[in-house]
Design a protein around this motif. Structure first.
Motif, PDB file in Angstrom:
ATOM      1  N   SER A  74       0.834  -1.205   0.000  1.00  0.00           N
ATOM      2  CA  SER A  74       0.000   0.000   0.000  1.00  0.00           C
ATOM      3  C   SER A  74       0.864   1.249   0.000  1.00  0.00           C
ATOM      4  CB  SER A  74      -0.905   0.025   1.228  1.00  0.00           C
ATOM      5  OG  SER A  74      -1.650  -1.129   1.300  1.00  0.00           O
ATOM      6  N   ALA A 129      -8.248   2.394   6.531  1.00  0.00           N
ATOM      7  CA  ALA A 129      -6.831   2.392   6.869  1.00  0.00           C
ATOM      8  C   ALA A 129      -5.953   2.684   5.653  1.00  0.00           C
ATOM      9  CB  ALA A 129      -6.451   1.050   7.471  1.00  0.00           C
ATOM     10  N   LYS A 149      -6.137   4.980   3.616  1.00  0.00           N
ATOM     11  CA  LYS A 149      -5.869   6.419   3.525  1.00  0.00           C
ATOM     12  C   LYS A 149      -4.585   6.761   4.279  1.00  0.00           C
ATOM     13  CE  LYS A 149      -6.972  10.565   2.336  1.00  0.00           C
ATOM     14  NZ  LYS A 149      -7.064  10.990   0.944  1.00  0.00           N
ATOM     15  N   LEU A 150      -4.277   5.985   5.345  1.00  0.00           N
ATOM     16  CA  LEU A 150      -3.053   6.235   6.109  1.00  0.00           C
ATOM     17  C   LEU A 150      -1.813   5.904   5.280  1.00  0.00           C
ATOM     18  CD1 LEU A 150      -4.269   4.624   9.437  1.00  0.00           C
ATOM     19  CD2 LEU A 150      -4.124   7.056   8.950  1.00  0.00           C
ATOM     20  N   PHE A 151      -1.988   5.146   4.188  1.00  0.00           N
ATOM     21  CA  PHE A 151      -0.863   4.825   3.306  1.00  0.00           C
ATOM     22  C   PHE A 151      -0.889   5.680   2.038  1.00  0.00           C
ATOM     23  CE2 PHE A 151      -1.357   1.146   5.987  1.00  0.00           C
ATOM     24  CZ  PHE A 151      -0.052   0.859   6.331  1.00  0.00           C
TER      25      PHE A 151
END
Lengths: 248, 498
Positions: free
Chosen positions: A74, A102, A104-106
């Motif tokens: 990711s 999650a 989006k955090l990557f």
């Protein structure tokens, strides 16, 4: 005499470069030079660039390493997309485990990915191949248990035509057969170091580039720090010396 | 394109028809009557009788009192329907879409037809004149809505109503022009509403309360705010293509050729009309009278032959030709307008990408079914299972941002799994837990992050989430369901961090 030696190495170098092109590694043009944020390991790749438009093979052996591997993929994809405003990836697996929020955090906009669930491993391969033929996509992630050499060759051929980057993630593979790919990776999660505060530190992985065509394999300790890969140097030495000890 | 409708009204349909048959009745007053509950009741009148104040529904004895030399003829049931049907069929020469409007009219959809007669006025004049030549008295109007044309033809000054004039044209007409039930008309009359104008001034909510939805619906239909459908005499041809085979076909190659031929026909036609397929059915008729069909669907209206063929190609092998197939039919039960952008920028940038991705999704859906293809959009919920929604629309954009302010695991278990835990009370993360018969000793932990139930969605205990890490660097997302203290405190693992 030295002049002759220099001449010879020059010829060898240029011949090697020609060979690279014949093997399907096109020389990166300026605009094709896409940084995936892995600057510290670029020396290991052919032409010193992370090979896009190729098949990357990842192997993980348990649920935690599987999550770490998907995290690394990711992170790379997030850098590949870089604020793209369209659907640009297909993520294929037997049943969806990915928590879209999650991603989006990557650095990935989760709504730009199409998730496909296919129970039958044959269907998974078929979907991956079909998606790889679609040159408007940027990347494909395929999670499956096993892939045989012939199937991986088919994927490689599809990729060479379309220029899509494929990440094949084998989870708990039954057999460790060779796979036609440009690079083989193994990502393990490593204990994190809290940052001056109680709690968890940044996600930390041991990234092992076990095989890379026309490059040099390597081993790095990497942290995912607020949207960027960061190499952790001191620990690496410890680990590599540990490995050397083991080898000797 | 703006729709236009003509309403043709025959005030003395049956009487005029009778005159056509018996010419000697022409200048006499007569009625058509039928016995009903032991007396003779007038069913239709001619213009002469109407001028004397005789109307349908009166008893013949009363009419004779008004006009002693009134002639009474037998009324034939079902004659009006038959006459209107025949007149409607005759009117097909003016427009392909003609419908019968019982008991005394016709509706003609004139959209795109009137210019052939040199404009709407001339068009309407021609229709009326031709029908008058048959001996019928005719009134007609053209308006942008069926209800509007109906009202003006019967109650107003027959004319051409433009879209912007429809309110003005209707405002002076009586409420009966709106095709209401007699009871509703009576109540409107009691309330002193004698014109549509006064009806329009009353707030909708008040009308809804007093008269129910029909009155509002009829008003909207007349004003053209609500679409109304007619039942055309000759239904418009559905999108089908047929290919009879000279010799029975029993090879896959033969079926492919037939399919390609049919797709070519159908796609060319759709393309001309600016339409695209959403669903398509390929039916084969075998010589032993067995029928087999293949069905495909697309996520975006498409008339791309190559793509549609590919979708069918996967399934051709499931057909059993048996002794041979003698007829192929390709139907498009669901068509949609293709976006105009797609036509003009067919081979450029984003639209090309969208089309390619939509086609890819179609191909995948053909293999693994559309339920297994997901695209996720953010939803405004903290509860992890509700924090995203699944959509099948490829063009839908997220309404809100994805949340990034809390740590979330990359892998989420579809259902939280129960674990055995050793944890200090009251609010500390666990020290040890057993998951899938393996013991994990926790080194680092973070939390709790409390997520409450959304009571308007479901009832239950809140969750206290902890991010924990064991000795080997495995990172988990655990939660405790509800409070401590309760003896049945349960812990679950819900996800794995990267």
């Amino acid at each position: 005499m030295p002049v002759e030696v220099v001449y010879k190495t020059d010829v060898l170098r240029s011949l090697r470069k020609e060979l690279l092109v014949l093997q399907g590694f096109k020389k990166p043009v300026c605009e094709r030079h896409i940084s995936v944020g892995l600057g510290f390991m670029e020396k290991s790749f052919p032409h010193d660039v992370f090979p896009t438009g190729a098949v990357h093979d990842f192997v993980s052996d348990n649920f935690s390493n599987a999550a770490a591997t998907n995290g690394f993929i990711s992170g790379v994809m997030g850098n590949l997309f870089k604020n793209a405003q369209k659907i640009n990836a297909v993520w294929v697996n037997a049943s969806n485990k990915i928590f879209p929020t999650a991603l989006k955090l990557f650095g990935i906009d989760p709504h730009h990915i199409i998730f496909v669930n296919a129970r039958n491993p044959k269907d998974v391969l078929w979907v991956i191949e079909e998606a790889l033929k679609c040159s408007c996509l940027t990347a494909i992630v395929g999670e499956l248990q096993d892939i045989d050499f012939t199937a991986s060759r088919r994927l490689q051929l599809a990729v060479e035509k379309s220029g899509v980057t494929a990440f094949i993630h084998r989870q708990n593979p039954k057999s460790k057969n060779p796979v036609a790919c440009v690079a083989s990776w193994k990502i393990n999660s490593v204990k994190s170091i809290p940052q001056n505060m109680p709690g968890l530190g940044f996600a930390r992985w041991n990234v092992e580039l076990t095989k890379v065509r026309n490059g040099t394999p390597g081993n790095w300790l990497v942290e995912w720090q607020a949207g960027h890969f960061k190499e952790i140097k001191n620990q690496l030495k410890a680990i590599s010396s540990h490995r050397e000890l083991k080898v000797s | 394109m703006e729709q236009r409708f003509a309403s043709i009204f025959f005030p003395f349909l049956l009487a005029d028809y009778t005159v056509r048959q018996y010419a000697h009745l022409k200048n006499k007053a007569f009625v058509l009557a039928e016995p009903e509950r032991g007396r003779s009741v007038v069913k239709a009148v001619n213009s002469g009788a109407a001028a004397q104040g005789i109307s349908a529904g009166m008893v013949v004895a009363d009419c004779k009192a008004i006009l002693p030399d009134l002639q009474v003829l037998h009324y034939k049931k079902g004659l009006a329907e038959k006459l209107l049907h025949n007149l409607g069929m005759w009117c097909i020469r003016f427009s392909p879409v003609v419908a019968v409007d019982l008991p005394d009219g016709l509706i003609i959809e004139t959209t795109g037809c009137s210019h052939l007669w040199g404009g709407e006025e001339n068009y309407l004049k021609t229709i009326i004149q031709r029908l008058k030549d048959f001996g019928y008295e005719v009134k007609g109007a053209i308006a942008p809505s069926i209800g509007g044309a109906f009202a003006v033809a019967r109650f107003g000054e027959p004319s051409i109503i433009k879209k912007e004039n429809i309110v003005a044209a209707l405002s002076d007409l009586p409420p009966a022009a709106l095709r209401l039930q007699p009871e509703e008309l009576e109540r409107l009359d009691q309330l002193g509403i004698h014109h549509i104008q006064s009806l329009l001034k009353i707030p909708r909510s008040a009308l809804q309360r007093r008269f129910g939805a029909t009155l509002l619906k009829r008003t909207d239909q007349a004003l053209g705010n609500e679409t109304e459908f007619i039942n055309p005499l000759i239904p418009p041809e559905p999108y089908t293509a047929r290919l009879p085979a000279l010799e029975p076909i029993c090879t896959a190659a033969g079926i492919e050729i037939a399919l390609q031929e049919l797709l070519k026909q159908l796609c060319n036609r759709l393309q001309k009309e600016g339409l695209g397929l959403r669903r398509c059915r390929f039916i084969t008729y075998r010589i032993d009278a067995r029928e087999q069909q293949l069905m495909i669907g697309t996520t975006q209206a498409s008339c791309n032959q190559k793509h549609l063929f590919k979708l069918f190609e996967e399934k051709i092998s499931t057909l059993e030709p048996g002794l041979g197939i003698e007829l192929f039919v390709l139907e498009a039960p669901e068509v949609e307008k293709t976006s105009t952008i797609q036509e003009t920028l067919w081979n450029h940038g984003e639209n090309k990408t969208n089309t390619e991705i939509a086609e890819l999704v179609d191909r995948i859906a053909g293999r693994v079914s559309i339920q297994n293809i997901h695209r996720f959009l953010p939803a405004e919920h903290y509860w992890p299972e509700f924090s995203f929604v699944d959509t099948s629309d490829l063009k839908q954009k997220p309404q809100t941002e994805w949340r990034t302010n809390f740590p979330r695991p990359l892998h989420l278990l579809p259902k939280p799994e129960l674990i055995q835990v050793t944890a200090p009370v009251p609010d500390y993360p666990p020290m040890l837990f057993r998951y899938k018969s393996r013991l994990h000793k926790i080194i680092n932990a973070e939390g709790p992050e409390r997520i409450e139930q959304e009571w308007w969605l479901q009832q239950g205990l809140y969750r206290d989430y902890y991010c924990v890490e064991d000795e080997e660097g495995k990172r988990f997302w655990l939660f405790r369901s509800g409070d401590y203290g309760d003896k049945k405190t349960q812990w679950f693992v819900h996800g794995f961090f990267a």
